[in-house]
Design an enzyme around this catalytic site. Structure first.
Site, mmCIF file in Angstrom:
data_model
loop_
_atom_site.group_PDB
_atom_site.id
_atom_site.type_symbol
_atom_site.label_atom_id
_atom_site.label_comp_id
_atom_site.label_asym_id
_atom_site.label_seq_id
_atom_site.Cartn_x
_atom_site.Cartn_y
_atom_site.Cartn_z
ATOM 1 N N GLU A 89 -36.392 12.091 13.142
ATOM 2 C CA GLU A 89 -35.536 12.104 14.325
ATOM 3 C C GLU A 89 -34.596 13.305 14.353
ATOM 4 O OE1 GLU A 89 -36.447 10.372 16.568
ATOM 5 O OE2 GLU A 89 -37.585 8.794 15.587
ATOM 6 N N GLU A 113 -42.938 8.551 20.442
ATOM 7 C CA GLU A 113 -43.831 9.660 20.135
ATOM 8 C C GLU A 113 -45.249 9.245 19.785
ATOM 9 O OE1 GLU A 113 -41.549 8.829 16.173
ATOM 10 O OE2 GLU A 113 -41.149 8.742 18.324
ATOM 11 N N ASN A 114 -45.828 8.292 20.481
ATOM 12 C CA ASN A 114 -47.219 7.950 20.228
ATOM 13 C C ASN A 114 -48.076 9.211 20.288
ATOM 14 O OD1 ASN A 114 -46.400 5.121 20.522
ATOM 15 N ND2 ASN A 114 -46.396 5.557 22.711
ATOM 16 N N HIS A 138 -42.194 15.782 17.925
ATOM 17 C CA HIS A 138 -42.700 14.752 17.013
ATOM 18 C C HIS A 138 -44.211 14.859 16.780
ATOM 19 C CE1 HIS A 138 -39.467 12.180 15.838
ATOM 20 N NE2 HIS A 138 -39.127 11.810 17.051
ATOM 21 N N HIS A 155 -38.112 16.444 22.665
ATOM 22 C CA HIS A 155 -37.957 15.676 21.424
ATOM 23 C C HIS A 155 -39.278 15.011 21.048
ATOM 24 C CE1 HIS A 155 -35.424 12.951 18.761
ATOM 25 N NE2 HIS A 155 -36.547 12.251 18.867
ATOM 26 N N GLU A 156 -39.903 14.344 22.010
ATOM 27 C CA GLU A 156 -41.155 13.651 21.712
ATOM 28 C C GLU A 156 -42.289 14.640 21.436
ATOM 29 O OE1 GLU A 156 -40.661 10.612 21.134
ATOM 30 O OE2 GLU A 156 -38.684 10.637 22.076
ATOM 31 N N GLU A 175 -43.175 1.072 17.101
ATOM 32 C CA GLU A 175 -42.192 1.419 16.076
ATOM 33 C C GLU A 175 -41.063 0.374 16.095
ATOM 34 O OE1 GLU A 175 -40.158 5.494 14.456
ATOM 35 O OE2 GLU A 175 -39.932 5.074 16.576
ATOM 36 N N GLY A 226 -35.393 5.600 24.707
ATOM 37 C CA GLY A 226 -35.590 6.695 25.651
ATOM 38 C C GLY A 226 -37.052 7.038 25.793
ATOM 39 N N ALA A 227 -37.755 7.104 24.660
ATOM 40 C CA ALA A 227 -39.174 7.446 24.664
ATOM 41 C C ALA A 227 -39.730 7.160 23.281
ATOM 42 C CB ALA A 227 -39.383 8.911 25.045
#
Length: 877
Positions: free
Chosen positions: A341, A287-288, A322, A318-319, A129, A284-285
């Site tokens: 987001e 979302e794959n 997603h 959060h991820e 991303e 931070g991370a």
């Protein structure tokens, strides 16, 4: 020439022409241990609505073959500027083969390669991303051209390969070939590969099986009846394995699965869920789909406070959110990035606050004190923009991962939930997932679903909240009779003018807020009543309060339902000034702390008065996340917002107070650790610095304080920055901690040394050289900029502007942005800095993205100048 950019108009035209079916991607990573380049072979099958021309995206050192529908094209002719031209497409089915050499990176973009100094092994991961899948394989790099992806990877013997699909058994001699099953239809930016000798722990999650029968079950999810088992994996480097608290991570993950499936009424849409803690991660991370990458600083090597565990838990959730919102259903174009987001941010906090058994039921306190503060700051910059920003091209979106996109958007969603009702909101979300599964959407698709389930017309709400920029201020207007009863109460709404240079104009908005009434009871401020109401326009009467005895504190936006700056009336402010730490609950305390900080940034509360407020109330603050936020804010206020002639006195008071709090804190507590870190950031007297030296060499101690690896580096950094430790001391500490984290800390410490030679060496390594990986460059910049070294850093203002444009044009986006923001002379708070910035902006003709970053930094200096003037005036009064 387009360079590596892509405009929205180009993406729309390509989406009109193409429907992409599938990618077959073969990567030879057998030479990853040595680095350099790798062979990438991509076959893409797609349909064209009509005969015509288009292009596919690729960033690669060399292209060897381009074969379109069986016809070989000359790579030297068709490959330029990160694009491969595809002339003469046939209407209907097309097939493209691209064979190229792609490059490993050390910037955190594309396929990042890292060598762990502990075992000298290489570790790879992808970060795609916004537009970086094209660094690994040829792709139509835009979110609305979804497809199925099938990866085949050759890797060194003994390594593991993880991707979006379940990990297969390796084939070939030594188990070096990995053939993954095709994915569901997903966007290119959420595909992933993580490759290397990673350590892993495995478990599973059991669905409660209460979901609806699926009409279609593409991928591993859909709406299903009956229970289901989802395999879970956690990965990290072997050198971090001893610190990996896998069961804690699994517990938070299962909590999220339970809560999200219940709220979304849609089964987890993929076949497995891996979380991979990877090195040198920029964000931070990410979302794959089914293979989330997370920065490995979240594998805590040393003791941290519970606030750090809360932040990590929010990131995990959060991820996970997603997987539904962003991966299953994806925005059509990046102007709806905020939907991804903001939704993930809102639902992750809601899960922490409401899920059964959560350790963090007060998660909205952290949100109010940290994330919303970020949003308020961002929304007052010249670059402020509507939540639904106009994204013209990739350059726009890559600087738009900001406080408006995440925190303001989440705040507005929280208000929307209050406005339409929580049950109605999630029923609308359920409709949205079912209606658009595996597809792409616009904002209107979500709002349409919410209008159906809530019965409310959201068009006016959307226009006011999502399509306008800036922030409102809410103030109470109270009149009382001689006997103390309220004769009238109203809420005044203001819309301050947008900052100079910002697009659009300010606006008044409808707000759903609560008004909290508080009284002192046994020394504690307790809420005695609460009113929830809609306000609109410049003045909203609240007749319900007339005739009541005036409470000690009237708190607008209690429970933090809306997004607005809140001010206290004179009577409430007087009580809060004396009793801010006495609120019985953490959220009203956080709201008052946030209001005080905002007033300090606005020059309404002098920095010296903000310090007094913190000194009087922080000792009673139980929420460790709020305490740590106050530590950061006080230091910033003193360093940037205090009048320069008073600043030494303020810093001396703060460092002495930090020492007192450290000595008085409960042994072994989170507060003790937080105060130790605060002292390490501000120690200045011989006594204070001597204590740091003693803690480091073992000649001094504080009962209950564990001086572990990361705290040792914090102590040493302060000693090097103040000239109390030299390069030999840094080398000795690095020998003690010969890890990648140790290398980063050592780089910061060397750059922090108060000598011209240290600064010159740090500058040269970042600006004049380009060999540092992303994490080391970030560490050097952090050490280089020390607020107590203004005179030493002064000559670098001119050098910054002389080098900036070349850096921006010659480095990757992530590396250039680190330099543009991190090395801006923000500590040189003066008119001269503003003038130098204005002169550069007028002459350099920077790109829109670079102009935005520099303008934002300039605004910080301008704000600091105004705050310093307000503090100086307070000192004269």
């Amino acid at each position: 020439m387009p360079g590596t950019n892509l405009t929205r108009a180009e993406a729309q035209e390509r989406a009109r022409l193409l429907t992409v079916d599938a990618y077959d991607i073969e990567l030879d990573l057998s030479g990853a241990q040595e680095g350099g380049t790798f062979r990438s072979r991509t076959t893409v099958r797609f349909d064209a609505a009509a005969a015509g021309d288009t292009f596919i995206d690729l960033v690669a050192p060399a292209v060897h073959e381009v074969v379109l529908n069986g016809t070989a094209l000359d790579p030297d002719t068709v490959f330029a500027d990160s694009r491969i031209a595809l002339p003469g497409l046939a209407a209907g089915r097309n097939e493209l083969l691209v064979v190229a050499d792609c490059a490993y990176t050390n910037t955190g973009e594309g396929l990042h390669r890292f060598v762990d100094p502990v075992d000298d092994q290489a570790y790879l991961y992808t970060q795609f991303e916004v537009p970086d899948a094209r660094r690994v394989f040829a792709s139509f790099e835009q979110p609305d051209l979804k497809a199925s992806f099938r990866f085949t990877v050759r890797a060194p013997e003994g390594w593991t390969v993880i991707s979006n699909s379940p990990t297969p058994e390796p084939e070939g001699e030594g188990g070096t070939l990995w053939r993954f099953a095709p994915t569901a239809r997903i966007s290119s930016y959420i595909t992933a590969l993580i490759v290397g000798p990673y350590h892993s722990v495995h478990s599973s999650w059991e669905s409660k099986g209460s979901l609806r029968e699926a009409e279609s079950t593409e991928g591993g999810g859909g709406r299903r009846a009956g229970g289901r088992t989802v395999p879970l994996g956690i990965y990290c480097r072997p050198s971090l394995a001893e610190f990996l608290d896998a069961e804690e991570i699994f517990a938070v993950t299962r909590q999220g699965f339970d809560w999200f499936e219940e709220q979304f009424d849609y089964a987890y849409p993929f076949e497995k869920y891996d979380q991979l803690f990877v090195p040198e991660f920029n964000a931070g991370a990410m979302e794959n789909a089914g293979a989330v990458t997370i920065r490995d600083q979240y594998v805590f090597r040393s003791k941290v406070t519970d606030a750090a565990y809360e932040v990590r838990a929010e990131t995990i959730l959060h991820e996970l959110a997603h997987m539904w919102f962003g991966d299953l259903v994806t925005m059509e174009w990046w102007n709806d990035l905020w939907l991804n987001e903001s939704f993930a941010t809102y639902t992750s906090i809601a899960c922490l606050a409401n899920a059964e058994g959560s350790r963090w039921p007060h998660a909205w306190t952290s949100f109010a004190n940290q994330m919303k503060t970020w949003a308020y700051r961002q929304d007052q910059l010249p670059s402020t923009h509507p939540i639904m920003a106009e994204i013209r091209d990739l350059d726009d979106v890559m600087v738009n991962f900001d406080g408006i996109t995440y925190a303001k958007g989440a705040s507005v969603l929280k208000q929307l939930v209050a406005y339409v009702g929580r049950d109605e909101f999630f029923r609308g979300v359920q409709t949205y997932f079912r209606r658009h599964e595996w597809g792409n959407t616009r904002l209107s698709d979500l709002l349409g679903a919410l209008e159906e389930t809530s019965g409310r017309d959201l068009k006016t709400w959307s226009k006011a909240w999502l399509e306008t920029a800036g922030i409102n201020i809410l103030r109470p207007e109270i009149e009382t009779a001689p006997d103390g009863t309220v004769t009238s109460f109203a809420v005044r709404q203001e819309a301050p003018a947008l900052p100079a240079g910002a697009a659009g104009s300010s606006t008044l908005r409808p707000h759903r807020i609560a008004v909290g009434l508080y009284e002192l009871d046994g020394g504690r401020l307790v809420r005695t009543d609460r009113l929830e109401l809609d306000i609109d326009g410049p003045l909203t009467d609240v007749p319900q309060l007339a005739g009541r005895v005036r409470p000690a504190v009237v708190l607008l936006n209690d429970d933090d339902l809306s997004y607005a700056k809140v001010r206290l009336d004179a009577g409430s402010l007087a009580t809060v000034t004396k009793h801010l730490g006495d609120f019985a609950e953490s959220l009203p305390r956080a709201l008052c702390w946030a209001s005080a900080w905002d007033m300090t940034r606005d020059g309404e509360l002098p920095a010296r008065d903000y310090l007094e407020l913190v000194l009087s109330g922080i000792g009673k603050e139980s929420d460790i996340g709020v305490v740590q936020s106050l530590h950061r804010q006080v230091k910033l206020a003193l360093e940037l917002y205090a009048a320069p002639d008073w600043r030494p006195e303020g810093l001396a008071r703060w460092s002495e107070f930090a020492l007192e709090q450290l000595r008085g804190a409960e042994p072994g507590s989170d507060h003790q650790l937080a105060w130790a870190r605060a002292l390490a950031g501000t120690a200045r007297t011989d006594e204070q610095l001597g204590l740091l030296e003693g803690l480091l060499d073992g000649s001094a101690s504080v009962d209950g304080l564990a001086v572990d690896t990361d705290l040792r580096w914090s102590l040493l950094l302060r000693l090097t920055a103040t000239g109390r430790a030299d390069a030999k001391r840094i080398d000795a500490e690095l020998e003690r901690d010969a890890t990648s984290a140790g290398e980063r800390h050592a780089a910061s410490a060397r750059a922090s040394m108060p000598t011209a030679e240290a600064k010159a060496e740090a500058w040269a390594s970042v600006v004049e050289g380009d060999k540092l990986p992303n994490a080391l460059q970030e560490a050097v910049i952090a050490g280089f900029v020390q607020t107590g070294q203004r005179e030493l850093l002064a000559p670098y203002t001119e050098r910054y502007f002389a080098a900036l444009k070349d850096v921006w044009e010659s480095r990757s986006h992530e590396m250039a942005q680190q330099i543009a923001v991190g090395l801006y002379p923000s500590v040189q708070v003066s008119q001269a800095t503003l003038d130098a910035t204005d002169a550069w902006l007028a002459s350099a003709e920077p790109s829109a993205a670079l102009r935005r970053l520099v303008t934002e930094s300039r605004a910080g200096v301008e704000r600091a100048l105004k705050a310093q003037a307000a503090d100086a005036a307070a000192g004269r009064s």
